[in-house]
Design a protein around this motif. Sequence first.
Motif, PDB file in Angstrom:
ATOM      1  N   ASN A 255     -97.982   5.324  28.474  1.00 13.55           N
ATOM      2  CA  ASN A 255     -97.664   4.849  29.823  1.00 13.55           C
ATOM      3  C   ASN A 255     -98.571   3.687  30.220  1.00 13.55           C
ATOM      4  N   ALA A 256     -99.343   3.189  29.275  1.00 15.65           N
ATOM      5  CA  ALA A 256    -100.360   2.181  29.601  1.00 15.65           C
ATOM      6  C   ALA A 256     -99.746   0.877  30.103  1.00 15.65           C
ATOM      7  N   TYR A 257    -100.404   0.317  31.098  1.00 19.74           N
ATOM      8  CA  TYR A 257    -100.074  -1.044  31.532  1.00 19.74           C
ATOM      9  C   TYR A 257    -100.643  -2.025  30.501  1.00 19.74           C
ATOM     10  N   VAL A 258     -99.976  -3.161  30.370  1.00 21.45           N
ATOM     11  CA  VAL A 258    -100.408  -4.184  29.404  1.00 21.45           C
ATOM     12  C   VAL A 258    -101.104  -5.321  30.152  1.00 21.45           C
ATOM     13  N   MET A 259    -102.289  -5.694  29.658  1.00 18.89           N
ATOM     14  CA  MET A 259    -103.075  -6.758  30.308  1.00 18.89           C
ATOM     15  C   MET A 259    -103.432  -7.865  29.303  1.00 18.89           C
ATOM     16  N   HIS A 260    -103.624  -9.056  29.826  1.00 19.80           N
ATOM     17  CA  HIS A 260    -104.072 -10.223  29.026  1.00 19.80           C
ATOM     18  C   HIS A 260    -104.654 -11.197  30.032  1.00 19.80           C
ATOM     19  N   ASP A 261    -105.782 -11.799  29.710  1.00 21.23           N
ATOM     20  CA  ASP A 261    -106.433 -12.683  30.689  1.00 21.23           C
ATOM     21  C   ASP A 261    -105.813 -14.083  30.729  1.00 21.23           C
ATOM     22  N   MET A 262    -104.959 -14.423  29.742  1.00 23.25           N
ATOM     23  CA  MET A 262    -104.314 -15.745  29.653  1.00 23.25           C
ATOM     24  C   MET A 262    -105.370 -16.853  29.428  1.00 23.25           C
ATOM     25  N   PRO A 263    -105.044 -17.938  28.742  1.00 21.05           N
ATOM     26  CA  PRO A 263    -103.743 -18.303  28.218  1.00 21.05           C
ATOM     27  C   PRO A 263    -103.317 -17.406  27.039  1.00 21.05           C
ATOM     28  N   ILE A 264    -102.015 -17.222  26.946  1.00 21.27           N
ATOM     29  CA  ILE A 264    -101.418 -16.332  25.951  1.00 21.27           C
ATOM     30  C   ILE A 264    -100.999 -17.139  24.716  1.00 21.27           C
ATOM     31  N   HIS A 265    -101.173 -16.538  23.554  1.00 22.57           N
ATOM     32  CA  HIS A 265    -100.628 -17.123  22.323  1.00 22.57           C
ATOM     33  C   HIS A 265     -99.535 -16.183  21.857  1.00 22.57           C
ATOM     34  N   ARG A 266     -98.317 -16.441  22.334  1.00 24.70           N
ATOM     35  CA  ARG A 266     -97.163 -15.565  22.074  1.00 24.70           C
ATOM     36  C   ARG A 266     -96.946 -15.389  20.577  1.00 24.70           C
ATOM     37  N   GLY A 267     -96.755 -14.144  20.194  1.00 23.17           N
ATOM     38  CA  GLY A 267     -96.480 -13.867  18.779  1.00 23.17           C
ATOM     39  C   GLY A 267     -97.737 -13.671  17.966  1.00 23.17           C
ATOM     40  N   TYR A 268     -98.887 -13.880  18.559  1.00 23.07           N
ATOM     41  CA  TYR A 268    -100.150 -13.623  17.855  1.00 23.07           C
ATOM     42  C   TYR A 268    -100.780 -12.362  18.448  1.00 23.07           C
ATOM     43  N   GLU A 269    -101.720 -12.488  19.375  1.00 20.78           N
ATOM     44  CA  GLU A 269    -102.393 -11.275  19.887  1.00 20.78           C
ATOM     45  C   GLU A 269    -101.446 -10.373  20.673  1.00 20.78           C
ATOM     46  N   ILE A 270    -100.326 -10.926  21.142  1.00 24.64           N
ATOM     47  CA  ILE A 270     -99.352 -10.137  21.917  1.00 24.64           C
ATOM     48  C   ILE A 270     -97.951 -10.681  21.660  1.00 24.64           C
ATOM     49  N   SER A 271     -96.981  -9.763  21.612  1.00 25.17           N
ATOM     50  CA  SER A 271     -95.599 -10.179  21.352  1.00 25.17           C
ATOM     51  C   SER A 271     -94.920 -10.554  22.673  1.00 25.17           C
ATOM     52  N   ALA A 272     -93.840 -11.305  22.572  1.00 24.37           N
ATOM     53  CA  ALA A 272     -93.083 -11.697  23.772  1.00 24.37           C
ATOM     54  C   ALA A 272     -92.536 -10.467  24.487  1.00 24.37           C
ATOM     55  N   ASP A 273     -92.085  -9.448  23.721  1.00 28.17           N
ATOM     56  CA  ASP A 273     -91.499  -8.272  24.383  1.00 28.17           C
ATOM     57  C   ASP A 273     -92.549  -7.524  25.212  1.00 28.17           C
ATOM     58  N   ALA A 274     -93.784  -7.501  24.750  1.00 31.27           N
ATOM     59  CA  ALA A 274     -94.849  -6.820  25.517  1.00 31.27           C
ATOM     60  C   ALA A 274     -95.222  -7.616  26.774  1.00 31.27           C
ATOM     61  N   ILE A 275     -95.228  -8.930  26.661  1.00 35.36           N
ATOM     62  CA  ILE A 275     -95.554  -9.768  27.836  1.00 35.36           C
ATOM     63  C   ILE A 275     -94.521  -9.545  28.936  1.00 35.36           C
ATOM     64  N   GLU A 276     -93.268  -9.422  28.521  1.00 35.22           N
ATOM     65  CA  GLU A 276     -92.169  -9.355  29.492  1.00 35.22           C
ATOM     66  C   GLU A 276     -91.734  -7.935  29.828  1.00 35.22           C
ATOM     67  N   SER A 277     -92.402  -6.939  29.268  1.00 39.37           N
ATOM     68  CA  SER A 277     -91.974  -5.556  29.508  1.00 39.37           C
ATOM     69  C   SER A 277     -92.370  -5.106  30.913  1.00 39.37           C
ATOM     70  N   PRO A 278     -91.703  -4.069  31.443  1.00 40.32           N
ATOM     71  CA  PRO A 278     -92.074  -3.560  32.783  1.00 40.32           C
ATOM     72  C   PRO A 278     -93.511  -3.049  32.824  1.00 40.32           C
ATOM     73  N   LYS A 279     -94.098  -2.769  31.656  1.00 42.34           N
ATOM     74  CA  LYS A 279     -95.485  -2.288  31.623  1.00 42.34           C
ATOM     75  C   LYS A 279     -96.498  -3.424  31.788  1.00 42.34           C
ATOM     76  N   SER A 280     -96.027  -4.651  31.697  1.00 41.66           N
ATOM     77  CA  SER A 280     -96.951  -5.785  31.763  1.00 41.66           C
ATOM     78  C   SER A 280     -97.388  -6.071  33.194  1.00 41.66           C
ATOM     79  N   VAL A 281     -98.717  -6.176  33.397  1.00 37.02           N
ATOM     80  CA  VAL A 281     -99.245  -6.579  34.717  1.00 37.02           C
ATOM     81  C   VAL A 281     -99.967  -7.926  34.586  1.00 37.02           C
ATOM     82  N   ILE A 282     -99.624  -8.645  33.537  1.00 34.20           N
ATOM     83  CA  ILE A 282    -100.372  -9.862  33.182  1.00 34.20           C
ATOM     84  C   ILE A 282    -100.347 -10.914  34.299  1.00 34.20           C
TER      85      ILE A 282
END
Length: 304
Positions: A255-282
Amino acid sequence: MHLINFKDLSGQQLMEIIDKGIDIKHNPEKYRTILDSKSLAMIFQKTSTRTRVAFEVAMTQLGGHALYIDWRTTNFALADISDETQYLSRNVDCIMARLIKNVDLQSMAKASRVPVINGCDEKYHPSQAIADLITMKEKKGTLESVKLVYIGIHNNVCNSLVEGCTKSGVKITTVTPIFNEPSRDNELLENAKKTGLWETTLDIRKAVQYADFVYTDTWIDMEFFQDSKFDAEKEKRIKLMMPYQINNELVKESNAYVMHDMPIHRGYEISADAIESPKSVIYEQSKNRLCSAKATLLKLLEKY
Ligand code: CP
């Protein structure tokens, strides 16, 4: 008082900044003129989106003024950092600096007559960690025994999370197969260990199982990202770190929320689906850089 890292702040003082940030976010009108006639110098040796915008907008919305200063266009680039800071601190009320080396920030703080805020160096990123703690407190209602799992390189962001979490009652687990040696601060890690709130593991699935938040950051420091001299190290890191990417498969039973401090490197440390998922609070987390900046400025300028 300066904010280089959290070493000079008690847990209670850190909690006061977090709570002030939340109050300012919900009651901005209460603070519209609180920094009337105050000036903040913002000096950057490196690129920035969030830190620059957050501190500049913060000063405007608090009734003060911020000056953006590109290090390379000033005489900081030519002269002694202490002499330039002696001058600067006689004309502004606060300095926020994003410098490459912590040792230079320490020199600046030593020479300054006004508070100096670390806008991110190779060792610490305290203003980011304050925004992260605000985000966690907003989501869970408390920080007490909240569980954060940081997955990535042990770097400046990781250091400030370890320090900030262990000072505010958050349990932090780091899953960091690579330690960025320029970021190393053994004293910070020893202090964190003593609290019993920090542990480190490489078992990513077990770590994520009971997490309230999972967090990641870039695998490459910003100053090296487009540097061809760093290409071989970059390739090595990507190969080693890909199994530690945050993606929807990793968090599907959590049930964890997903965090990232940005800037994001899509497809490397985090996938696009995780960035855009309802769990993301980025994006909410990045928005909280503004109230974090305001609460930090008011603390250092002794407004509470
Ligand atoms: N997270 C963060 O510090 O963003 P910037 O590098 O864009 O300031």
